[in-house]
Write a protein that holds these residues in place. Structure first.
Motif, PDB file in Angstrom:
ATOM      1  N   CYS A  95      -9.974  16.826 -13.179  1.00 11.72           N
ATOM      2  CA  CYS A  95      -9.043  17.933 -13.038  1.00 11.72           C
ATOM      3  C   CYS A  95      -8.661  18.412 -14.439  1.00 11.72           C
ATOM      4  CB  CYS A  95      -7.816  17.421 -12.271  1.00 11.72           C
ATOM      5  SG  CYS A  95      -6.398  18.494 -12.241  1.00 11.72           S
ATOM      6  N   ALA A  96      -8.535  19.712 -14.619  1.00 14.14           N
ATOM      7  CA  ALA A  96      -8.188  20.260 -15.927  1.00 14.14           C
ATOM      8  C   ALA A  96      -7.230  21.419 -15.769  1.00 14.14           C
ATOM      9  CB  ALA A  96      -9.448  20.721 -16.654  1.00 14.14           C
ATOM     10  N   SER A  97      -6.408  21.618 -16.811  1.00 11.21           N
ATOM     11  CA  SER A  97      -5.518  22.774 -16.819  1.00 11.21           C
ATOM     12  C   SER A  97      -5.691  23.547 -18.123  1.00 11.21           C
ATOM     13  CB  SER A  97      -4.055  22.346 -16.651  1.00 11.21           C
ATOM     14  OG  SER A  97      -3.603  21.667 -17.805  1.00 11.21           O
ATOM     15  N   SER A  98      -5.426  24.835 -18.027  1.00  7.30           N
ATOM     16  CA  SER A  98      -5.626  25.755 -19.140  1.00  7.30           C
ATOM     17  C   SER A  98      -4.282  26.249 -19.663  1.00  7.30           C
ATOM     18  CB  SER A  98      -6.451  26.942 -18.641  1.00  7.30           C
ATOM     19  OG  SER A  98      -6.403  28.020 -19.542  1.00  7.30           O
ATOM     20  N   PRO A  99      -4.216  26.658 -20.925  1.00  4.88           N
ATOM     21  CA  PRO A  99      -2.990  27.299 -21.402  1.00  4.88           C
ATOM     22  C   PRO A  99      -2.852  28.738 -20.906  1.00  4.88           C
ATOM     23  CG  PRO A  99      -4.620  27.186 -23.148  1.00  4.88           C
ATOM     24  CD  PRO A  99      -5.170  26.409 -21.996  1.00  4.88           C
ATOM     25  N   ASN A 100      -3.885  29.246 -20.257  1.00  8.99           N
ATOM     26  CA  ASN A 100      -3.909  30.628 -19.784  1.00  8.99           C
ATOM     27  C   ASN A 100      -3.688  30.720 -18.280  1.00  8.99           C
ATOM     28  OD1 ASN A 100      -4.715  31.421 -22.454  1.00  8.99           O
ATOM     29  ND2 ASN A 100      -6.767  30.713 -21.935  1.00  8.99           N
ATOM     30  N   MET A 101      -3.380  31.929 -17.806  1.00  4.09           N
ATOM     31  CA  MET A 101      -3.143  32.138 -16.378  1.00  4.09           C
ATOM     32  C   MET A 101      -4.421  32.486 -15.624  1.00  4.09           C
ATOM     33  SD  MET A 101       0.469  34.231 -16.576  1.00  4.09           S
ATOM     34  CE  MET A 101       0.818  34.110 -14.838  1.00  4.09           C
ATOM     35  N   THR A 102      -5.408  33.043 -16.319  1.00  3.64           N
ATOM     36  CA  THR A 102      -6.657  33.448 -15.686  1.00  3.64           C
ATOM     37  C   THR A 102      -7.666  32.305 -15.712  1.00  3.64           C
ATOM     38  OG1 THR A 102      -7.366  34.370 -17.791  1.00  3.64           O
ATOM     39  CG2 THR A 102      -6.339  35.878 -16.219  1.00  3.64           C
ATOM     40  N   TRP A 103      -8.495  32.259 -14.667  1.00  2.00           N
ATOM     41  CA  TRP A 103      -9.469  31.171 -14.601  1.00  2.00           C
ATOM     42  C   TRP A 103     -10.586  31.385 -15.612  1.00  2.00           C
ATOM     43  CZ3 TRP A 103     -14.256  33.001 -13.720  1.00  2.00           C
ATOM     44  CH2 TRP A 103     -14.432  34.104 -12.888  1.00  2.00           C
ATOM     45  N   SER A 104     -11.266  30.282 -15.940  1.00  2.00           N
ATOM     46  CA  SER A 104     -12.409  30.336 -16.845  1.00  2.00           C
ATOM     47  C   SER A 104     -13.418  29.281 -16.421  1.00  2.00           C
ATOM     48  CB  SER A 104     -11.974  30.078 -18.284  1.00  2.00           C
ATOM     49  OG  SER A 104     -13.108  29.890 -19.122  1.00  2.00           O
ATOM     50  N   PRO A 105     -14.714  29.580 -16.536  1.00  2.00           N
ATOM     51  CA  PRO A 105     -15.723  28.572 -16.227  1.00  2.00           C
ATOM     52  C   PRO A 105     -16.029  27.637 -17.400  1.00  2.00           C
ATOM     53  CG  PRO A 105     -16.803  30.623 -16.723  1.00  2.00           C
ATOM     54  CD  PRO A 105     -15.308  30.875 -16.818  1.00  2.00           C
ATOM     55  N   ARG A 106     -15.421  27.861 -18.537  1.00  2.00           N
ATOM     56  CA  ARG A 106     -15.767  27.125 -19.758  1.00  2.00           C
ATOM     57  C   ARG A 106     -14.818  25.962 -19.999  1.00  2.00           C
ATOM     58  NH1 ARG A 106     -16.966  32.447 -20.665  1.00  2.00           N
ATOM     59  NH2 ARG A 106     -14.807  32.941 -21.174  1.00  2.00           N
ATOM     60  N   ALA A 107     -15.375  24.779 -20.145  1.00  2.00           N
ATOM     61  CA  ALA A 107     -14.577  23.573 -20.327  1.00  2.00           C
ATOM     62  C   ALA A 107     -13.724  23.631 -21.589  1.00  2.00           C
ATOM     63  CB  ALA A 107     -15.485  22.345 -20.359  1.00  2.00           C
ATOM     64  N   ASN A 108     -14.212  24.291 -22.621  1.00  2.00           N
ATOM     65  CA  ASN A 108     -13.457  24.308 -23.880  1.00  2.00           C
ATOM     66  C   ASN A 108     -12.223  25.197 -23.821  1.00  2.00           C
ATOM     67  OD1 ASN A 108     -14.582  26.839 -24.025  1.00  2.00           O
ATOM     68  ND2 ASN A 108     -15.856  26.429 -25.823  1.00  2.00           N
ATOM     69  N   GLU A 109     -11.997  25.865 -22.708  1.00  2.00           N
ATOM     70  CA  GLU A 109     -10.782  26.667 -22.555  1.00  2.00           C
ATOM     71  C   GLU A 109      -9.689  25.917 -21.804  1.00  2.00           C
ATOM     72  OE1 GLU A 109     -11.185  30.714 -21.507  1.00  2.00           O
ATOM     73  OE2 GLU A 109     -13.022  31.012 -22.668  1.00  2.00           O
ATOM     74  N   TYR A 110      -9.929  24.646 -21.526  1.00  2.00           N
ATOM     75  CA  TYR A 110      -8.943  23.806 -20.859  1.00  2.00           C
ATOM     76  C   TYR A 110      -8.439  22.766 -21.846  1.00  2.00           C
ATOM     77  CZ  TYR A 110     -10.469  26.129 -16.659  1.00  2.00           C
ATOM     78  OH  TYR A 110     -10.756  27.089 -15.733  1.00  2.00           O
ATOM     79  N   ASP A 111      -7.120  22.590 -21.891  1.00  2.00           N
ATOM     80  CA  ASP A 111      -6.570  21.711 -22.922  1.00  2.00           C
ATOM     81  C   ASP A 111      -5.937  20.441 -22.392  1.00  2.00           C
ATOM     82  OD1 ASP A 111      -3.408  23.492 -23.622  1.00  2.00           O
ATOM     83  OD2 ASP A 111      -4.359  22.868 -21.750  1.00  2.00           O
ATOM     84  N   SER A 112      -5.863  20.291 -21.090  1.00  2.00           N
ATOM     85  CA  SER A 112      -5.352  19.045 -20.507  1.00  2.00           C
ATOM     86  C   SER A 112      -6.332  18.564 -19.451  1.00  2.00           C
ATOM     87  CB  SER A 112      -3.976  19.253 -19.866  1.00  2.00           C
ATOM     88  OG  SER A 112      -3.007  19.556 -20.842  1.00  2.00           O
ATOM     89  N   TRP A 113      -6.586  17.259 -19.454  1.00  2.00           N
ATOM     90  CA  TRP A 113      -7.567  16.666 -18.542  1.00  2.00           C
ATOM     91  C   TRP A 113      -7.001  15.398 -17.922  1.00  2.00           C
ATOM     92  CZ3 TRP A 113     -12.462  18.799 -17.753  1.00  2.00           C
ATOM     93  CH2 TRP A 113     -12.791  19.868 -18.580  1.00  2.00           C
TER      94      TRP A 113
END
Length: 123
Positions: A95-113
């Motif tokens: 599971c991962a979360s992003s600092p952004n509100m829009t989804w992204s398919p790229r793992a490097n855009e998620y900062d919490s795992w």
């Protein structure tokens, strides 16, 4: 920073269904995008599905029509319902979360795992 804890993995047979959950804390739940990734031994981490803060979704082609990602806002939880599982989908699911509100398919855009949950599909 968001804290994430996955649950629901296990050993299933090919064709079975499995429901993974991700409990989130540390930040207002409806303000960031989230995603499920998976990683099999010796392979790169790959996207399964992603969901925006508002509930818009995107699925990888190889799981489309068999998987549903959703958010349960009242429970601060993200869910991945997987159907018709295949042996090649054996992996650790993250599971991962992003600092952004829009989804992204790229793992490097998620900062919490999260630490991941093992899914094993036997043939």
């Amino acid at each position: 920073q968001v804290q994430l804890v996955e649950s629901g993995g296990g050993l299933v047979q090919a064709g079975d269904s499995l429901r993974l959950s991700c409990a989130a804390s540390g930040r207002t739940f409806g303000t960031y995008a989230m995603a499920w990734f998976r990683q099999a031994p010796g392979q790169e981490r790959e996207l399964v599905a992603t969901i925006s803060s508002g509930g818009s979704t995107y699925y990888a082609d190889y799981v489309k029509c068999r998987v549903t990602i959703s958010r349960e806002y009242a429970k601060n939880m993200m869910v991945l319902q997987m159907n018709s599982l295949k042996p090649e989908e054996t992996a650790v699911y993250y599971c991962a979360s992003s600092p952004n509100m829009t989804w992204s398919p790229r793992a490097n855009e998620y900062d919490s795992w999260g630490e991941g949950t093992q899914v094993t599909v036997s043939s």
